[in-house]
Design a protein around this motif. Structure first.
Motif, PDB file in Angstrom:
ATOM      1  N   PRO A 344      34.123   3.434  45.116  1.00 39.68           N
ATOM      2  CA  PRO A 344      35.425   3.320  45.786  1.00 39.68           C
ATOM      3  C   PRO A 344      36.491   2.676  44.905  1.00 39.68           C
ATOM      4  O   PRO A 344      37.651   3.104  44.914  1.00 39.68           O
ATOM      5  N   MET A 345      36.098   1.660  44.138  1.00 39.15           N
ATOM      6  CA  MET A 345      37.048   1.002  43.231  1.00 39.15           C
ATOM      7  C   MET A 345      37.547   1.973  42.175  1.00 39.15           C
ATOM      8  O   MET A 345      38.757   2.056  41.901  1.00 39.15           O
ATOM      9  N   ALA A 346      36.631   2.745  41.563  1.00 35.01           N
ATOM     10  CA  ALA A 346      37.024   3.694  40.517  1.00 35.01           C
ATOM     11  C   ALA A 346      37.945   4.769  41.085  1.00 35.01           C
ATOM     12  O   ALA A 346      38.972   5.105  40.478  1.00 35.01           O
ATOM     13  N   TYR A 347      37.588   5.318  42.254  1.00 32.15           N
ATOM     14  CA  TYR A 347      38.432   6.346  42.867  1.00 32.15           C
ATOM     15  C   TYR A 347      39.840   5.808  43.144  1.00 32.15           C
ATOM     16  O   TYR A 347      40.842   6.478  42.874  1.00 32.15           O
ATOM     17  N   THR A 348      39.918   4.592  43.700  1.00 32.98           N
ATOM     18  CA  THR A 348      41.220   4.021  44.058  1.00 32.98           C
ATOM     19  C   THR A 348      42.090   3.820  42.825  1.00 32.98           C
ATOM     20  O   THR A 348      43.280   4.156  42.821  1.00 32.98           O
TER      21      THR A 348
END
Length: 557
Positions: A344-348
């Motif tokens: 989720p962090m990478a996508y955001t």
């Protein structure tokens, strides 16, 4: 066997204790099972309302074989009599004078005497009642689990979240419904919330909000300081909320929730990189052209110069932002727990960077052409002059000694490659949940009485700490066996006050050490493992062991 609730190992989002100074554990359990629990099950997002502790109410018909034999009655007759004589039966309608009256037979047993008076058989016209062949009294099944709170036995209810639901929303809905149910209970019964997952989520959201706000303000302040142009700094600053809007749109489309991991890792410095270069180059070109012309620039000249400045840095900016974006792509290849934590962090961040790049190429030049003045000039920036004095010699050295600089970079790369295999593989950061779970461990054959004695003594000892609000424990297995444990294992939840109310200089590790020492000294006879509510369940789901380190021994002997 029976089907378990459609929940997960982390589904225990809300727990409450049912207590009374005058009622027995059986009466409290009856209130939980017949008043509280059915209503909580109707809350949207709740998969199960589980119960731990108390004494489940049962009506026991204890057969006396000798009395049954003397009356010539079989066990099957007694069972069928009790089953058949505990029901309400409708008998139809009677119509009279245009009115319809319901006829029914009320045979539901409401007391022990009702069960005692059930007819089993007849002997020479004399009825044989249940009380003639058996003793009828209240009882409880064998307990596989019990609960205590602050040194006394209590009934603990557990609201379990439906898999895939929002923990914060469901916990708040359960809390609201529980407050409504309290009005229906006797005055002497107290229902206390002992664990509410939404409090942790709210604290986390507050942390994210604080981090994002402080980060944004800090970046804007640095932009004003470095660019030396208020209008230019404000144009760059607009990239922050607009890029975040782009990122949140992407998160919503792909079903990524906003949390500490997905939002807390966003670096506003990365987001405004391209916009800074674009605006700074536009300001430089406008200032140089104005100085060269010796007059203020017209709006048409401003637009043309901004267009040229944007075209000049478009490729380098795109390349630079692309490099930063590519760095995050390997995180998307992570699997298992690491993948769930960090994807989720990478996508955001990728969404935010893509949004920032699009804005840098479209909106930022347009705003520059509209807002930057024809009087734009580059003022003296003392800070940048100081940085320039350090940077210029370093740049000259790098250009003169190309092989030395390149060789040093390669050497660092090789050294990093040699260190890489020796790195650990711990990807999960420690989140302070604001509370502690202690797992007292006794010998495997510990009984119910000894468990109550040791656990309540431990709770009384922990309550002496000024940082502790309440302590409640669940020993053994609750009614719905979502967490099967023997009576020798206990999960004790220690709910703590906010950090601002702790003793000065006290940290959580120091508090845990103090608790460990006090329990070892005052409540011997069991071992103590310290963890946190979510961390404990997480460790158990990953490794089957409720601790950070677990040792499994295999062998024939």
């Amino acid at each position: 066997p029976q089907m378990g609730p459609v929940s997960t190992g982390l589904g225990d989002i809300y727990q409450y204790a049912v207590e009374s100074d005058i009622r027995s554990p059986m009466e409290l359990r009856t209130l939980q099972d017949w008043t509280i629990r059915p209503q909580l099950r109707t809350v949207q997002g709740v998969a199960e309302a589980n119960t731990s502790g108390g004494a489940e109410k049962q009506y026991n018909v204890e057969i006396d074989p000798r009395r049954m034999l003397s009356r010539g009655v079989t066990l099957r007759q007694v069972i069928e009599a009790v089953e058949n004589n505990n029901a309400n039966v409708g008998g139809g309608f009677i119509e009279r004078n245009g009115e319809q009256t319901l006829v029914r037979s009320v045979g539901l047993a409401l007391s022990l005497d009702d069960i005692r008076s059930i007819v089993v058989d007849a002997e020479h016209g004399t009825p044989i009642y249940v009380k003639d062949v058996a003793d009828v009294q209240l009882g409880t099944p064998l307990r596989t689990g019990l609960s205590t709170k602050d040194g006394k036995e209590a009934v603990v209810g557990i609201a379990m979240m439906l898999k895939g639901a929002n923990g914060r929303t469901v916990a708040q809905a359960v809390d609201k419904r529980l407050n409504e149910i309290k009005e229906q209970l006797p005055k002497d019964v107290k229902v206390t919330t002992v664990y509410n997952r939404s409090e942790l989520v709210n604290e986390t959201v507050h942390t994210v909000q604080k981090s994002l706000l402080e980060g944004g303000l800090l970046v804007i302040a640095v932009l004003v300081l470095l660019l030396g142009n208020i209008r230019g700094a404000l144009i760059v600053a607009l990239a922050i909320p607009l890029s975040m809007l782009f990122a949140i749109t992407g998160m919503n489309y792909f079903g990524i929730s906003g949390n500490l991991m997905s939002l807390g890792a966003i670096d506003f410095g990365l987001i405004v990189d391209g916009a800074v270069v674009m605006v700074e180059n536009a300001v430089r070109r406008l200032a140089e052209h104005r100085e060269h012309q010796g007059r203020d620039l017209s709006r048409e000249e401003v637009r043309h110069l901004v267009w040229e400045a944007a075209k000049e840095v478009a490729k380098p900016v795109t390349f630079a932002v692309s490099i930063i974006t590519v760095v995050y792509l390997p995180i998307l290849a992570l699997e298992g727990v690491e993948g769930k934590m960090f994807k989720p962090m990478a996508y955001t961040v990728v969404f935010a960077l893509i949004g920032a790049l699009i804005l840098t190429m479209t909106l930022i030049p347009a705003l520059c052409s509209m807002w930057l003045s024809g009087k734009t000039r580059e003022g003296r920036n003392i800070f940048m002059e100081a940085v320039h004095r350090v940077y210029r010699p370093a740049l000259d050295f790098g250009l003169r000694s190309r092989w030395i600089v390149t060789g040093g970079a390669v050497a660092l790369l090789v050294f990093s490659a040699l260190l890489f295999p020796r790195l650990g593989s711990e990807f999960i950061p420690q989140l302070d949940e604001g509370s502690i779970v202690i797992q007292p461990i006794r010998i495997r054959t510990a009984g119910e009485t000894e468990t109550v004695r040791l656990v309540t003594a431990m709770e009384v000892a922990l309550k002496t700490f000024p940082e502790v609000i309440t302590v409640f424990s669940r020993s053994g297995t609750p009614e719905v066996a979502t967490d099967p444990m023997p009576m020798s294992l206990t999960d004790s939840f220690v709910m703590l006050k906010p950090r601002s109310q702790w003793r000065p200089g006290l940290t959580k590790p120091k508090l845990v050490d103090e608790m460990q020492s006090k329990l070892n000294a005052e409540v011997p006879g069991q071992g103590y493992a310290f963890s946190q509510p979510i961390q404990l369940r997480f460790a158990e789901m990953v490794a089957g062991v409720k601790a950070d380190i677990g040792i499994k021994v295999f062998g024939e002997d």
